[in-house]
Design a protein around this motif. Structure first.
Motif, PDB file in Angstrom:
ATOM      1  N   SER A 241       0.829  -1.204   0.000  1.00 15.44           N
ATOM      2  CA  SER A 241       0.000   0.000   0.000  1.00 15.44           C
ATOM      3  C   SER A 241       0.864   1.254   0.000  1.00 15.44           C
ATOM      4  CB  SER A 241      -0.957  -0.022   1.174  1.00 15.44           C
ATOM      5  OG  SER A 241      -0.249  -0.153   2.366  1.00 15.44           O
ATOM      6  N   ILE A 242       2.036   1.196   0.633  1.00  7.77           N
ATOM      7  CA  ILE A 242       2.892   2.390   0.624  1.00  7.77           C
ATOM      8  C   ILE A 242       3.509   2.582  -0.768  1.00  7.77           C
ATOM      9  CG2 ILE A 242       4.989   3.438   1.544  1.00  7.77           C
ATOM     10  CD1 ILE A 242       4.403   2.018   4.175  1.00  7.77           C
ATOM     11  N   PHE A 243       3.976   1.491  -1.355  1.00  3.90           N
ATOM     12  CA  PHE A 243       4.683   1.576  -2.628  1.00  3.90           C
ATOM     13  C   PHE A 243       3.766   2.061  -3.739  1.00  3.90           C
ATOM     14  CE2 PHE A 243       7.187  -0.105  -6.195  1.00  3.90           C
ATOM     15  CZ  PHE A 243       8.446   0.320  -5.814  1.00  3.90           C
ATOM     16  N   THR A 244       2.544   1.562  -3.739  1.00  2.00           N
ATOM     17  CA  THR A 244       1.618   1.957  -4.802  1.00  2.00           C
ATOM     18  C   THR A 244       0.843   3.214  -4.445  1.00  2.00           C
ATOM     19  OG1 THR A 244      -0.002   0.498  -3.834  1.00  2.00           O
ATOM     20  CG2 THR A 244       1.286  -0.392  -5.635  1.00  2.00           C
ATOM     21  N   GLY A 245       0.871   3.602  -3.183  1.00  2.00           N
ATOM     22  CA  GLY A 245       0.190   4.830  -2.809  1.00  2.00           C
ATOM     23  C   GLY A 245      -1.292   4.686  -2.544  1.00  2.00           C
ATOM     24  N   VAL A 246      -1.793   3.463  -2.338  1.00  2.00           N
ATOM     25  CA  VAL A 246      -3.236   3.343  -2.097  1.00  2.00           C
ATOM     26  C   VAL A 246      -3.631   3.771  -0.690  1.00  2.00           C
ATOM     27  CG1 VAL A 246      -3.671   1.546  -3.808  1.00  2.00           C
ATOM     28  CG2 VAL A 246      -3.118   0.897  -1.477  1.00  2.00           C
ATOM     29  N   ALA A 247      -2.732   3.689   0.249  1.00  2.00           N
ATOM     30  CA  ALA A 247      -3.079   4.132   1.599  1.00  2.00           C
ATOM     31  C   ALA A 247      -1.924   4.929   2.164  1.00  2.00           C
ATOM     32  CB  ALA A 247      -3.363   2.930   2.503  1.00  2.00           C
ATOM     33  N   SER A 248      -2.239   5.865   3.065  1.00  2.00           N
ATOM     34  CA  SER A 248      -1.164   6.638   3.671  1.00  2.00           C
ATOM     35  C   SER A 248      -0.415   5.735   4.645  1.00  2.00           C
ATOM     36  CB  SER A 248      -1.737   7.839   4.412  1.00  2.00           C
ATOM     37  OG  SER A 248      -2.430   7.397   5.544  1.00  2.00           O
ATOM     38  N   ILE A 249       0.739   6.225   5.097  1.00  2.00           N
ATOM     39  CA  ILE A 249       1.564   5.414   5.985  1.00  2.00           C
ATOM     40  C   ILE A 249       0.848   5.155   7.301  1.00  2.00           C
ATOM     41  CG2 ILE A 249       3.648   5.563   7.385  1.00  2.00           C
ATOM     42  CD1 ILE A 249       4.869   6.806   4.766  1.00  2.00           C
ATOM     43  N   THR A 250       0.151   6.182   7.791  1.00  2.00           N
ATOM     44  CA  THR A 250      -0.568   6.000   9.043  1.00  2.00           C
ATOM     45  C   THR A 250      -1.651   4.938   8.896  1.00  2.00           C
ATOM     46  OG1 THR A 250      -0.195   8.330   9.390  1.00  2.00           O
ATOM     47  CG2 THR A 250      -1.714   7.254  10.868  1.00  2.00           C
ATOM     48  N   GLU A 251      -2.328   4.972   7.758  1.00  2.00           N
ATOM     49  CA  GLU A 251      -3.382   3.973   7.546  1.00  2.00           C
ATOM     50  C   GLU A 251      -2.795   2.574   7.440  1.00  2.00           C
ATOM     51  OE1 GLU A 251      -6.708   6.725   5.333  1.00  2.00           O
ATOM     52  OE2 GLU A 251      -5.246   5.611   4.156  1.00  2.00           O
ATOM     53  N   SER A 252      -1.668   2.460   6.744  1.00  2.00           N
ATOM     54  CA  SER A 252      -1.030   1.142   6.663  1.00  2.00           C
ATOM     55  C   SER A 252      -0.675   0.652   8.054  1.00  2.00           C
ATOM     56  CB  SER A 252       0.255   1.194   5.851  1.00  2.00           C
ATOM     57  OG  SER A 252       0.089   1.968   4.727  1.00  2.00           O
ATOM     58  N   ALA A 253      -0.184   1.586   8.883  1.00  2.00           N
ATOM     59  CA  ALA A 253       0.190   1.201  10.246  1.00  2.00           C
ATOM     60  C   ALA A 253      -1.031   0.723  11.013  1.00  2.00           C
ATOM     61  CB  ALA A 253       0.839   2.381  10.963  1.00  2.00           C
ATOM     62  N   GLY A 254      -2.146   1.431  10.852  1.00  2.00           N
ATOM     63  CA  GLY A 254      -3.368   1.061  11.554  1.00  2.00           C
ATOM     64  C   GLY A 254      -3.858  -0.301  11.119  1.00  2.00           C
TER      65      GLY A 254
ATOM     66  N   ILE B  20      -5.364   3.218  21.315  1.00  2.00           N
ATOM     67  CA  ILE B  20      -5.149   2.118  20.391  1.00  2.00           C
ATOM     68  C   ILE B  20      -6.491   1.601  19.872  1.00  2.00           C
ATOM     69  CG2 ILE B  20      -4.222  -0.209  20.170  1.00  2.00           C
ATOM     70  CD1 ILE B  20      -2.070   1.851  20.371  1.00  2.00           C
ATOM     71  N   LEU B  21      -7.431   1.414  20.793  1.00  2.00           N
ATOM     72  CA  LEU B  21      -8.744   0.913  20.376  1.00  2.00           C
ATOM     73  C   LEU B  21      -9.381   1.840  19.352  1.00  2.00           C
ATOM     74  CD1 LEU B  21     -10.424  -0.360  23.659  1.00  2.00           C
ATOM     75  CD2 LEU B  21      -9.809  -1.676  21.643  1.00  2.00           C
ATOM     76  N   MET B  22      -9.410   3.149  19.699  1.00  2.00           N
ATOM     77  CA  MET B  22     -10.089   4.118  18.846  1.00  2.00           C
ATOM     78  C   MET B  22      -9.374   4.260  17.507  1.00  2.00           C
ATOM     79  SD  MET B  22     -12.397   5.624  20.898  1.00  2.00           S
ATOM     80  CE  MET B  22     -12.600   7.348  20.776  1.00  2.00           C
ATOM     81  N   LEU B  23      -8.054   4.444  17.579  1.00  2.00           N
ATOM     82  CA  LEU B  23      -7.324   4.716  16.343  1.00  2.00           C
ATOM     83  C   LEU B  23      -7.384   3.542  15.387  1.00  2.00           C
ATOM     84  CD1 LEU B  23      -4.000   6.576  16.987  1.00  2.00           C
ATOM     85  CD2 LEU B  23      -6.117   7.388  16.021  1.00  2.00           C
ATOM     86  N   VAL B  24      -7.081   2.362  15.918  1.00  2.00           N
ATOM     87  CA  VAL B  24      -7.087   1.204  15.033  1.00  2.00           C
ATOM     88  C   VAL B  24      -8.494   1.017  14.475  1.00  2.00           C
ATOM     89  CG1 VAL B  24      -6.763  -1.279  14.910  1.00  2.00           C
ATOM     90  CG2 VAL B  24      -5.156   0.102  16.176  1.00  2.00           C
ATOM     91  N   GLY B  25      -9.488   1.161  15.347  1.00  2.00           N
ATOM     92  CA  GLY B  25     -10.879   1.028  14.894  1.00  2.00           C
ATOM     93  C   GLY B  25     -11.196   2.027  13.810  1.00  2.00           C
ATOM     94  N   MET B  26     -10.870   3.301  14.070  1.00  2.00           N
ATOM     95  CA  MET B  26     -11.215   4.356  13.111  1.00  2.00           C
ATOM     96  C   MET B  26     -10.522   4.140  11.776  1.00  2.00           C
ATOM     97  SD  MET B  26     -11.681   8.053  14.788  1.00  2.00           S
ATOM     98  CE  MET B  26     -10.403   8.127  15.985  1.00  2.00           C
ATOM     99  N   ILE B  27      -9.247   3.754  11.841  1.00  2.00           N
ATOM    100  CA  ILE B  27      -8.499   3.603  10.592  1.00  2.00           C
ATOM    101  C   ILE B  27      -9.054   2.446   9.780  1.00  2.00           C
ATOM    102  CG2 ILE B  27      -6.272   2.948   9.639  1.00  2.00           C
ATOM    103  CD1 ILE B  27      -4.985   4.648  11.791  1.00  2.00           C
ATOM    104  N   VAL B  28      -9.336   1.336  10.449  1.00  2.00           N
ATOM    105  CA  VAL B  28      -9.846   0.183   9.718  1.00  2.00           C
ATOM    106  C   VAL B  28     -11.199   0.519   9.093  1.00  2.00           C
ATOM    107  CG1 VAL B  28     -10.676  -2.174   9.956  1.00  2.00           C
ATOM    108  CG2 VAL B  28      -8.549  -1.500  11.029  1.00  2.00           C
ATOM    109  N   VAL B  29     -12.071   1.128   9.882  1.00  2.00           N
ATOM    110  CA  VAL B  29     -13.389   1.492   9.356  1.00  2.00           C
ATOM    111  C   VAL B  29     -13.241   2.445   8.181  1.00  2.00           C
ATOM    112  CG1 VAL B  29     -15.508   2.749   9.882  1.00  2.00           C
ATOM    113  CG2 VAL B  29     -14.594   1.097  11.508  1.00  2.00           C
ATOM    114  N   GLU B  30     -12.326   3.413   8.338  1.00  2.00           N
ATOM    115  CA  GLU B  30     -12.130   4.423   7.300  1.00  2.00           C
ATOM    116  C   GLU B  30     -11.644   3.787   5.996  1.00  2.00           C
ATOM    117  OE1 GLU B  30     -12.740   7.423   6.913  1.00  2.00           O
ATOM    118  OE2 GLU B  30     -11.344   8.145   5.378  1.00  2.00           O
TER     119      GLU B  30
END
Lengths: 442, 179
Positions: A241-254, B20-30
């Motif tokens: 996802s980072i390499f292709t740019g589909v998600a931001s780094i924070t989102e990938s981390a999440g 952690i609960l909120m962020l991970v939850g929010m990011i996954v949902v998003e």
């Protein structure tokens, strides 16, 4: 007050307070307060809070707790043990195989998490006794764990690159991708070194015995590959996802943190106790980074505002060295600081000051970020102050002294330095992959 | 004393788990909403940032309690506990400078976002479309640093007691910190 005097006062004051044992965050912050108060005005102190609030709105920053949490949950769930078992079966028959397995676990784990602690601590608990029981040489056993674990901060995702991208304004995705090859180069250097040492003197790392090897059928080896299936899944997803740019780094981390939880759940390790323990460790580790950032940022913001950056530039450029001479001078300063300060402090104090020099010399700031990280690898192993050394001491059996650990670290420090030379000599190692990347994405 | 410890500890732990609960939850949902339903929530990232800001502000005291703020253990670590306590007593007022400035500046920021002398209640919200209550976030800075202030004072009292009587006042349980 002249800039020379300010420089001397600020840095000697910092040195003094740090030696007195003050936390880096408070020492730098307090000095910033004092200098702003006396040289500017009491009203100007608000600038410290302004910076702190600005920091709150950096979306990239909170990839940091997510990556730390990801590491903690993998550790709590015992995924790292599984990885070690898998690698051990594949490399065990070689001389020094267990030590090589430790480096490989460190490398693979580095591609999942952005910190070093989880790998060093876990491998210290499970890998070290396994090696000592088989009469491995202490130096090889300790060194391979520490050096392998330290790769965590070089091979992406990496907390260090996140901070660098914020401080230097470089693309974090490019830094991440650029860190892959240097990380693999270092990992290969470690493995080759261990293999050669153990090949020349098999007593240093005896291979598995015949009986043990007989038990390792191909079927078992292949079945146990599932131990690394989950980490590889997470790696593919996060990098993809980072390499292709589909998600931001924070989102990938999440998403990575979420997958780590799923992974722990399939092993029935996602208990409330493990989850909260991982969260609590995360909160402390994150605060440590961010509060150090607070203080150090206030310190360096003031120093740059009074012209410190130009002063240092003039000083360094005035030495009459060529571009590479100056680069090595900077590297030398960083290595020296690495012996005493932690990487967050070094990053926030040095990068804003050195980066203008690097730009004047015409070097690529992206490249500098990557070799800076390779350089910081050494700061984890360099005595007297190196995180990997402390973690190792914390988990090693009592008959292993700090001297043993430091002695074990020295050859690997040398290899890391060799890695740094390679990355400076052939910049293409750092810059090839980022040049392939989807551009226009930050 | 133990009350201060407990406050720091529970605030830190509560925010730690919640984040952690909120962020991970929010990011996954998003991410799921964006790719599966093509319906992202605009401005959700500001909410996440705000949570994160609150998180490290409120947990600073807990980090201090467990000794998580990184030090340079070159000389310091080789001293006896008593000498370390003496050094901590000396550096305490210096560190306090920084904390007090954060409380003061944070207080001004938070007040500006909440109440003004000639305009009454302001209750500043975010510019984004979610109208996030910005004033709540701004209050975390003075409150969080105030907790840190209390925690430093607690440590000061402990150090003083230890230096004078050579006995520990009470036992602080410190978990292992890994970065």
């Amino acid at each position: 007050m002249s800039i020379e005097l300010i420089t001397v006062l600020m840095f000697s004051g910092l040195l003094f307070l740090l030696l007195l044992g003050m936390p880096v965050a408070f020492a730098t912050g307090a000095l910033a307060v004092l200098f702003i108060f006396f040289l500017w005005s009491p009203e100007a102190l608000v600038v410290i809070a302004v910076r702190a609030f600005g920091q709150m709105y950096q979306y990239l920053l909170f990839a940091i707790p997510l990556f730390i949490f990801l590491a903690n949950i993998l550790q709590k769930a015992g995924i790292i043990e599984d990885m070690f078992i898998t690698f051990r079966e594949w490399t065990g028959p070689l001389g020094g195989g267990l030590a090589i397995a430790c480096v490989l676990v460190g490398t693979l784990l580095a591609a999942v998490v952005g910190v070093i602690g989880a790998a060093v601590v876990t491998m210290g608990i499970i890998g070290l006794p396994a090696m000592l029981k088989r009469k491995y040489n202490k130096g090889i056993a300790l060194g391979s764990i520490m050096a392998g674990g330290t790769l965590g901060i070089l091979i992406p995702p990496s907390v260090l690159f996140i901070l660098y991208s914020l401080v230097a304004g470089e693309s974090c995705g490019k830094l991440f991708i650029g860190g892959i090859l240097p990380g693999l180069v270092l990992s290969a250097l470690f493995c080759i070194y261990i293999a050669i040492r153990c090949w020349r003197n098999p007593k240093l790392g005896p291979p598995l015995s015949k009986e043990e090897r007989a038990k390792l059928t191909w079927k078992r080896k292949l079945v146990d590959l599932r131990g690394i299936a989950f980490p590889i899944g997470i790696i593919l997803l996060v990098f993809g996802s980072i390499f292709t740019g589909v998600a931001s780094i924070t989102e990938s981390a999440g998403v990575g943190a979420f997958l780590a939880c799923v992974c722990a759940a399939t092993k029935r390790q996602l208990t409330w106790k493990n989850f909260t323990a991982a969260s609590h460790q995360t909160v402390v580790a994150t605060c440590m980074v961010l509060w150090t950032m607070f203080g150090a940022q206030a310190f360096v913001t003031f120093y740059i505002a009074v012209g410190g950056s130009e002063f240092i530039s003039k000083l360094v450029l005035g030495t009459g060295l060529g571009p590479y001479g100056i680069l090595w001078l900077i590297m030398g300063i960083l290595i020296f600081l690495g012996c005493f300060l932690d990487w967050v402090g070094i990053m926030l104090l040095c990068v804003p000051i050195f980066l203008p020099i690097i730009k004047i010399l015409g070097f690529d700031p992206l490249w500098f970020g990557i070799i800076y990280n390779v350089n910081m690898q050494m700061s984890f192993l360099s005595p007297p102050f190196g995180y990997a050394l402390f973690y190792m001491k914390g988990v090693a059996p009592p008959d292993i002294s700090m001297e043993d650990i430091i002695k074990a670290a020295l050859p690997f420090l040398g290899l890391q330095f060799l890695g740094l030379i390679i990355c400076i000599k052939w910049p293409i190692i750092c810059l090839y992959l980022p040049s392939l990347m989807f551009t226009g994405f930050k | 004393m133990s009350f201060i410890d407990a406050t720091s500890e529970y605030t830190g732990k509560f925010f730690g788990v919640m984040l952690i609960l909120m962020l991970v939850g929010m990011i996954v949902v998003e991410v799921v909403r964006r790719y599966a339903f093509e319906a992202p929530i605009m401005g959700i990232q500001d909410v996440q940032c705000a949570y994160f800001g609150a998180y490290y502000m409120m947990a600073g005291a807990y980090t201090h309690l467990v000794g998580g703020h990184v030090k340079v253990d070159v000389v310091y670590a080789h001293f006896s506990p008593r000498r370390r306590a003496i050094l901590d007593l000396i550096t305490f007022p210096i560190g306090l400078l920084f904390i007090c400035v954060l409380i003061w500046a944070g207080w001004r920021f938070a007040m500006d976002a909440t109440w003004m002398r000639n305009a009454g209640w302001v209750l500043e919200v975010d510019q984004s479309h979610l109208r996030l209550p910005l004033y709540v976030i701004k209050w975390t800075m003075p409150i969080g640093t105030f907790l840190l202030f209390l925690q430093s004072c607690a440590k000061f009292v402990r150090d003083l007691y230890f230096v004078v009587t050579r006995k520990a006042l009470d036992v602080v349980v410190t978990p292992e910190v890994i970065v």
